[in-house]
Design a protein around this motif. Structure first.
Motif, PDB file in Angstrom:
ATOM      1  N   PRO A   1       5.239  -1.713  -3.529  1.00 18.91           N
ATOM      2  CA  PRO A   1       4.576  -2.167  -2.293  1.00 18.91           C
ATOM      3  C   PRO A   1       5.178  -1.531  -1.045  1.00 18.91           C
ATOM      4  CG  PRO A   1       6.040  -3.867  -3.127  1.00 18.91           C
ATOM      5  CD  PRO A   1       6.058  -2.769  -4.141  1.00 18.91           C
ATOM      6  N   GLU A   2       4.917  -0.239  -0.879  1.00 19.33           N
ATOM      7  CA  GLU A   2       5.504   0.520   0.221  1.00 19.33           C
ATOM      8  C   GLU A   2       4.502   0.800   1.335  1.00 19.33           C
ATOM      9  OE1 GLU A   2       8.595   3.162  -2.463  1.00 19.33           O
ATOM     10  OE2 GLU A   2       6.505   3.762  -2.321  1.00 19.33           O
ATOM     11  N   LEU A   3       3.267   0.383   1.158  1.00 17.40           N
ATOM     12  CA  LEU A   3       2.242   0.616   2.173  1.00 17.40           C
ATOM     13  C   LEU A   3       1.830  -0.708   2.795  1.00 17.40           C
ATOM     14  CD1 LEU A   3      -0.048   3.152   0.283  1.00 17.40           C
ATOM     15  CD2 LEU A   3       1.360   3.662   2.247  1.00 17.40           C
ATOM     16  N   GLY A   4       1.479  -0.666   4.056  1.00 13.56           N
ATOM     17  CA  GLY A   4       1.023  -1.876   4.717  1.00 13.56           C
ATOM     18  C   GLY A   4       0.348  -1.541   6.032  1.00 13.56           C
ATOM     19  N   MET A   5      -0.120  -2.569   6.732  1.00 14.28           N
ATOM     20  CA  MET A   5      -0.824  -2.365   7.990  1.00 14.28           C
ATOM     21  C   MET A   5       0.036  -2.861   9.150  1.00 14.28           C
ATOM     22  SD  MET A   5      -4.599  -3.658   9.221  1.00 14.28           S
ATOM     23  CE  MET A   5      -5.434  -2.749   7.949  1.00 14.28           C
ATOM     24  N   MET A  18      -4.584  10.195   9.596  1.00 15.44           N
ATOM     25  CA  MET A  18      -4.812   8.763   9.762  1.00 15.44           C
ATOM     26  C   MET A  18      -5.829   8.403  10.837  1.00 15.44           C
ATOM     27  SD  MET A  18      -3.099   7.880   7.265  1.00 15.44           S
ATOM     28  CE  MET A  18      -3.387   6.122   7.359  1.00 15.44           C
ATOM     29  N   THR A  19      -6.229   9.357  11.673  1.00 16.89           N
ATOM     30  CA  THR A  19      -7.305   9.071  12.619  1.00 16.89           C
ATOM     31  C   THR A  19      -8.604   8.782  11.884  1.00 16.89           C
ATOM     32  OG1 THR A  19      -6.248  10.467  14.281  1.00 16.89           O
ATOM     33  CG2 THR A  19      -8.585  10.000  14.587  1.00 16.89           C
ATOM     34  N   ARG A  20      -8.735   9.294  10.664  1.00 17.67           N
ATOM     35  CA  ARG A  20      -9.950   9.069   9.872  1.00 17.67           C
ATOM     36  C   ARG A  20      -9.945   7.714   9.163  1.00 17.67           C
ATOM     37  NH1 ARG A  20      -8.988  14.788   6.930  1.00 17.67           N
ATOM     38  NH2 ARG A  20      -9.513  16.190   8.655  1.00 17.67           N
ATOM     39  N   CYS A  21      -8.801   7.015   9.131  1.00 18.22           N
ATOM     40  CA  CYS A  21      -8.668   5.794   8.346  1.00 18.22           C
ATOM     41  C   CYS A  21      -9.583   4.691   8.869  1.00 18.22           C
ATOM     42  CB  CYS A  21      -7.218   5.327   8.390  1.00 18.22           C
ATOM     43  SG  CYS A  21      -6.902   3.799   7.494  1.00 18.22           S
ATOM     44  N   ILE A  22     -10.249   3.973   7.942  1.00 16.35           N
ATOM     45  CA  ILE A  22     -11.125   2.857   8.331  1.00 16.35           C
ATOM     46  C   ILE A  22     -10.531   1.508   7.906  1.00 16.35           C
ATOM     47  CG2 ILE A  22     -13.222   4.266   8.288  1.00 16.35           C
ATOM     48  CD1 ILE A  22     -13.824   3.012   5.527  1.00 16.35           C
ATOM     49  N   GLN A  23      -9.240   1.485   7.567  1.00 17.80           N
ATOM     50  CA  GLN A  23      -8.524   0.256   7.203  1.00 17.80           C
ATOM     51  C   GLN A  23      -9.204  -0.524   6.073  1.00 17.80           C
ATOM     52  OE1 GLN A  23      -9.012   0.441  10.983  1.00 17.80           O
ATOM     53  NE2 GLN A  23      -7.262   1.800  10.786  1.00 17.80           N
ATOM     54  N   CYS A  24      -9.629   0.176   5.036  1.00 30.00           N
ATOM     55  CA  CYS A  24     -10.229  -0.517   3.897  1.00 30.00           C
ATOM     56  C   CYS A  24      -9.162  -1.186   3.038  1.00 30.00           C
ATOM     57  CB  CYS A  24     -11.040   0.455   3.049  1.00 30.00           C
ATOM     58  SG  CYS A  24     -10.034   1.644   2.133  1.00 30.00           S
ATOM     59  N   THR A  25      -7.904  -0.765   3.169  1.00 29.58           N
ATOM     60  CA  THR A  25      -6.710  -1.288   2.465  1.00 29.58           C
ATOM     61  C   THR A  25      -6.739  -1.049   0.958  1.00 29.58           C
ATOM     62  OG1 THR A  25      -7.498  -3.578   2.143  1.00 29.58           O
ATOM     63  CG2 THR A  25      -6.396  -3.054   4.240  1.00 29.58           C
ATOM     64  N   ARG A  26      -7.561  -0.152   0.458  1.00 32.41           N
ATOM     65  CA  ARG A  26      -7.504   0.174  -0.972  1.00 32.41           C
ATOM     66  C   ARG A  26      -6.122   0.693  -1.353  1.00 32.41           C
ATOM     67  NH1 ARG A  26     -12.820   3.506  -3.071  1.00 32.41           N
ATOM     68  NH2 ARG A  26     -14.398   1.874  -2.837  1.00 32.41           N
ATOM     69  N   CYS A  27      -5.560   1.565  -0.516  1.00 36.03           N
ATOM     70  CA  CYS A  27      -4.249   2.158  -0.822  1.00 36.03           C
ATOM     71  C   CYS A  27      -3.162   1.090  -0.852  1.00 36.03           C
ATOM     72  CB  CYS A  27      -3.917   3.250   0.191  1.00 36.03           C
ATOM     73  SG  CYS A  27      -3.979   2.695   1.912  1.00 36.03           S
ATOM     74  N   VAL A  28      -3.237   0.140   0.059  1.00 36.18           N
ATOM     75  CA  VAL A  28      -2.235  -0.928   0.105  1.00 36.18           C
ATOM     76  C   VAL A  28      -2.302  -1.763  -1.166  1.00 36.18           C
ATOM     77  CG1 VAL A  28      -1.460  -2.973   1.361  1.00 36.18           C
ATOM     78  CG2 VAL A  28      -2.345  -1.002   2.618  1.00 36.18           C
ATOM     79  N   ARG A  29      -3.510  -2.127  -1.571  1.00 38.79           N
ATOM     80  CA  ARG A  29      -3.674  -2.967  -2.760  1.00 38.79           C
ATOM     81  C   ARG A  29      -3.287  -2.214  -4.037  1.00 38.79           C
ATOM     82  NH1 ARG A  29      -9.522  -4.233  -2.451  1.00 38.79           N
ATOM     83  NH2 ARG A  29      -9.593  -2.786  -0.693  1.00 38.79           N
ATOM     84  N   PHE A  30      -3.605  -0.927  -4.108  1.00 38.55           N
ATOM     85  CA  PHE A  30      -3.210  -0.152  -5.287  1.00 38.55           C
ATOM     86  C   PHE A  30      -1.693  -0.090  -5.406  1.00 38.55           C
ATOM     87  CE2 PHE A  30      -1.738   3.778  -7.204  1.00 38.55           C
ATOM     88  CZ  PHE A  30      -2.383   3.747  -8.435  1.00 38.55           C
ATOM     89  N   GLN A  66      -2.949   0.266  11.989  1.00 41.25           N
ATOM     90  CA  GLN A  66      -2.725   1.514  11.273  1.00 41.25           C
ATOM     91  C   GLN A  66      -2.110   1.229   9.908  1.00 41.25           C
ATOM     92  OE1 GLN A  66       0.040   4.042  13.394  1.00 41.25           O
ATOM     93  NE2 GLN A  66      -0.525   3.226  15.363  1.00 41.25           N
ATOM     94  N   ILE A  67      -2.486   2.050   8.953  1.00 37.15           N
ATOM     95  CA  ILE A  67      -1.866   1.997   7.633  1.00 37.15           C
ATOM     96  C   ILE A  67      -0.696   2.976   7.620  1.00 37.15           C
ATOM     97  CG2 ILE A  67      -2.203   2.399   5.165  1.00 37.15           C
ATOM     98  CD1 ILE A  67      -3.801   0.052   6.081  1.00 37.15           C
ATOM     99  N   THR A  68       0.437   2.544   7.071  1.00 36.72           N
ATOM    100  CA  THR A  68       1.592   3.429   7.013  1.00 36.72           C
ATOM    101  C   THR A  68       2.533   2.983   5.905  1.00 36.72           C
ATOM    102  OG1 THR A  68       3.454   4.333   8.288  1.00 36.72           O
ATOM    103  CG2 THR A  68       2.874   2.046   8.691  1.00 36.72           C
ATOM    104  N   THR A  69       3.446   3.864   5.540  1.00 36.99           N
ATOM    105  CA  THR A  69       4.534   3.452   4.647  1.00 36.99           C
ATOM    106  C   THR A  69       5.595   2.793   5.500  1.00 36.99           C
ATOM    107  OG1 THR A  69       5.577   5.619   4.897  1.00 36.99           O
ATOM    108  CG2 THR A  69       4.156   5.307   2.985  1.00 36.99           C
ATOM    109  N   TYR A  70       6.318   1.876   4.927  1.00 36.14           N
ATOM    110  CA  TYR A  70       7.388   1.218   5.659  1.00 36.14           C
ATOM    111  C   TYR A  70       8.482   2.233   5.984  1.00 36.14           C
ATOM    112  CZ  TYR A  70       4.911  -2.898   4.129  1.00 36.14           C
ATOM    113  OH  TYR A  70       3.924  -3.821   3.909  1.00 36.14           O
ATOM    114  N   LEU A  71       8.870   2.282   7.240  1.00 31.71           N
ATOM    115  CA  LEU A  71       9.871   3.234   7.745  1.00 31.71           C
ATOM    116  C   LEU A  71       9.409   4.677   7.579  1.00 31.71           C
ATOM    117  CD1 LEU A  71      13.123   1.543   6.388  1.00 31.71           C
ATOM    118  CD2 LEU A  71      11.972   1.176   8.565  1.00 31.71           C
ATOM    119  N   GLU A  72       8.097   4.861   7.315  1.00 33.76           N
ATOM    120  CA  GLU A  72       7.504   6.199   7.178  1.00 33.76           C
ATOM    121  C   GLU A  72       8.300   7.100   6.235  1.00 33.76           C
ATOM    122  OE1 GLU A  72       5.976   8.167  10.553  1.00 33.76           O
ATOM    123  OE2 GLU A  72       5.369   6.332  11.570  1.00 33.76           O
TER     124      GLU A  72
END
Length: 671
Positions: free
Chosen positions: A164-168, A144-156, A176-182
């Protein structure tokens, strides 16, 4: 249609198009990270900046700006160039720049666009931030250090997968982008997150550090994990398939593939049959090809016409045709592809196929599901239905309640519900312009084919220019098998009642152990699975990735895959085995090469010779069937990840099953 000018070239663009789409229609390349054609617009990476007049004298994000009449768009001015360089400089402030050890290296959007649109240096020397890697399950590996917060994964996850298990979390530099409760991502489409990620933040865990893209030979193929006919690409190094990726086909799978399609490949080198085996005194013993073929020919000769052919779920059309030709030379008449015991009327094939084009499902305004868990039986059909729901369609269903990722009005789980539909259903379908009825394998197993057709007729799903009556199969070989005659009146039970002396099992691993207790069973397949364990003679064949093959998907679309590797050990392509045995019997088959086999098949079944990707024309005529009226419905798939001989030998699929289906917890080792 608006008329715009792009770098001095005047073009017309469709209504509702964005400036970015207008630039691409004009042949201009626009860099982007957050924008994706199949996702909603976010407009947060700012890489797609262009200059637009009339408008403020500053760069504007082209992905979020509607195209309008008389716009003058510039993509090549010094202002645009400087703005893009600045955006790229900001994006790289915290990026670790660890390309040499990143699995995305060689196919990374950030790499490519940094070279094309970025500066050759950075003016920032502050410390880079670091983000802890997140746990996303057995399919997705994170950096996740490489993440640029484009939010493609969240929208997909929210829009396409319906999970809808991903969010910022947090804001600004701490975002940071993460799954809820990891927790692990529960979607069966999670592998698509890796393709969508434009950097190396989300990677394929099963293939991490295995190969570089430029080392791989890319071979087009057709997926056999379900009956949708997903277009895939097999990435091969040496004699091993290392990766499966989807190919774009808007008519079938768009650009998605489910996790079973992507990650079953580790089983193609595990549990393989690579030499013949003969059962002696109740135990299997290794044998030579000469002895195995002699025994096969001897048993065929002794059985005369009392032979039967049972096709499995993963078999290509050519293999089924060659096997039928061999047994037909013995005057054999018993052929069946519905190995689990299904028995339904196939007098009109259009009445047992998916008549609505897959791409049109998303335009439906009322959908009825009868005895089908679409999410597990055909995940990429489920994504189409989800699109329709997002556009306002109502979905009604009869069957045990499951989470299909969209709102469903459940009517019960008894077959009799089809005969007494409530007014809410009939009213919704009366007003629908494009109604859809989908009968699944659960309904067919309950003998409800007549009930389904009666209900579909009552709902009026067949109109001028629209056929909304669909039957959903789960076996990749099913439609081709029905065309080739692998269907008997009474199904497999009627064949068993005829007491054949020899049964040829073509990868038939789902057949009941006691179906042909007194027959000599010959298993031709690629994995030592259920079918091999009950066989008296095992002849090692080729997996779908090791042979050319023709497949027909649920809608009757003919598609062809190519050979990517060769069978292991002494295994042979299936048709060559039948050709060799026919010589021993003195009744040689009329083909010596694969092209001759395909030509012979097409001569007997011209519909299988149409252009690749073309749907077979099948005139629809609903047969007169009895209405059964009652009985509980069930679903045939109890575990999405373990449905055939290949997946049952895949460590990745077993891990997915344990964690995502059965809820087993796994601890990750520190890295």
């Amino acid at each position: 249609m608006p008329t715009v000018t792009v770098d001095g070239v005047e073009i017309e663009v469709p209504d509702g198009a964005t400036v970015l789409q207008a630039c691409e229609l004009a042949g201009k390349e626009i860099p982007r990270f957050c924008y994706h054609e199949r996702l909603s617009i976010a407009g947060n990476c700012r890489m797609c900046l262009v200059e637009v007049k009339p408008g403020p004298p500053k760069p504007q994000a082209s992905c979020a700006l509607p195209a309008a009449d008389n716009q003058e768009i510039r993509t090549d001015t010094p202002m645009v160039k400087k703005a893009r360089e600045g955006v790229m400089e900001f994006l790289l402030i915290n990026h670790p720049l660890d390309c040499p050890i990143c699995d995305q290296g060689g196919e990374c959007d950030l790499q490519d666009q940094a070279m094309a649109y970025g500066r050759g240096f950075s003016r920032f020397d502050e410390n880079k931030r670091a983000v802890e890697d997140k746990y996303m399950g057995p399919i997705v590996k994170t950096a996740m250090t490489r993440c640029i917060q484009c939010t493609r994964c969240v929208r997909f996850a929210e829009e396409v997968a319906g999970t809808p298990e991903l969010g910022m979390y947090y804001r600004g530099e701490d975002a940071q982008i993460t799954t809820y409760l990891e927790k692990a991502v529960s979607s069966e489409l999670s592998g698509n997150l890796v393709d969508l990620c434009p950097v190396g933040a989300l990677l394929s865990k099963p293939t991490a550090f295995e190969a570089r893209p430029w080392e791989l030979k890319k071979v087009p193929a057709i997926d056999v994990m379900d009956a949708v006919g997903t277009n895939i690409r097999l990435d091969v190094r040496g004699r091993q398939v290392l990766r499966v990726l989807p190919r774009i086909n808007d008519d079938v799978n768009e650009e998605w593939a489910h996790d079973k399609t992507r990650h079953h490949v580790d089983a193609l080198v595990r549990g393989r049959l690579d030499r013949p085996w003969i059962r002696k005194n109740g135990k299997l013993a290794e044998a030579s090809w000469e002895d195995a073929l002699k025994l096969f020919a001897k048993k065929l000769d002794e059985a005369k016409s009392k032979v039967a052919g049972i096709a499995g779920d993963l078999v290509d059309a050519e293999t089924m045709y060659a096997a039928k030709a061999l047994l037909s030379a013995q005057k054999g008449k018993h052929f069946e592809g519905r190995q689990t015991g299904l028995d339904y009327d196939v007098s009109n094939l259009a009445a047992v196929r998916f008549n609505t084009p897959l791409a049109d499902i998303e335009n439906a305004d009322a959908i009825f599901l009868a005895g089908t868990n679409v999410r597990w039986e055909a995940p990429l059909v489920n994504t189409r239905i989800r699109k329709a729901v997002r556009r306002g369609a109502r979905v009604f269903a009869v069957g045990p309640q499951v989470d299909l990722t969209y709102p469903v009005e459940w009517l019960g789980d008894d077959l009799s519900q089809l005969g007494k539909l409530p007014s809410a259903v009939t009213d919704a379908f009366r007003d629908a312009e494009k109604p859809v009825f989908i009968a699944g394998p659960g309904l067919l197993a309950a003998g409800g084919q007549g009930d389904a057709q009666a209900a579909a007729h009552a709902l009026g799903v067949i109109k001028d220019g629209w056929n909304g009556y669909n039957v959903l199969h789960t076996a990749a070989s099913r439609m081709a098998g029905l065309i080739l005659g692998y269907s008997s009146d009474g199904g497999i039970r009627a064949i068993a009642a005829a007491k054949p002396k020899l049964v040829l099992m073509l990868g038939a691993d789902e057949m009941a152990d006691d179906a042909f207790a007194s027959a000599f069973k010959v298993y031709v397949g690629h994995h030592g699975d259920k079918g091999a364990k009950q066989a008296d003679l095992i002849l090692p064949g080729a997996a779908y990735s090791e042979k050319h093959g023709t497949y027909v998907n649920i809608e009757g679309r003919v598609q062809r895959g190519e050979r990517a590797t060769f069978p292991p050990g002494d295994a042979r392509e299936d048709w060559t085995i039948f050709r060799a045995v026919s010589d021993m019997l003195g009744k040689p088959l009329k083909f010596d090469r694969f092209d001759q086999l395909r030509a012979a098949m097409v001569a007997d079944h011209p519909e299988l010779g149409i252009d690749d990707g073309t749907v077979i024309d099948m005139p629809f005529g609903s047969p007169e069937l009895a209405v059964k009226g009652s009985g509980k419905l069930g679903y045939p798939i109890a575990d999405f990840y373990l449905t055939n001989a290949i997946t049952r030998h895949s460590p990745t699929m077993h891990r997915c099953s344990s964690e995502l289906v059965h809820g087993e917890a796994f601890e990750e080792a520190a890295e």
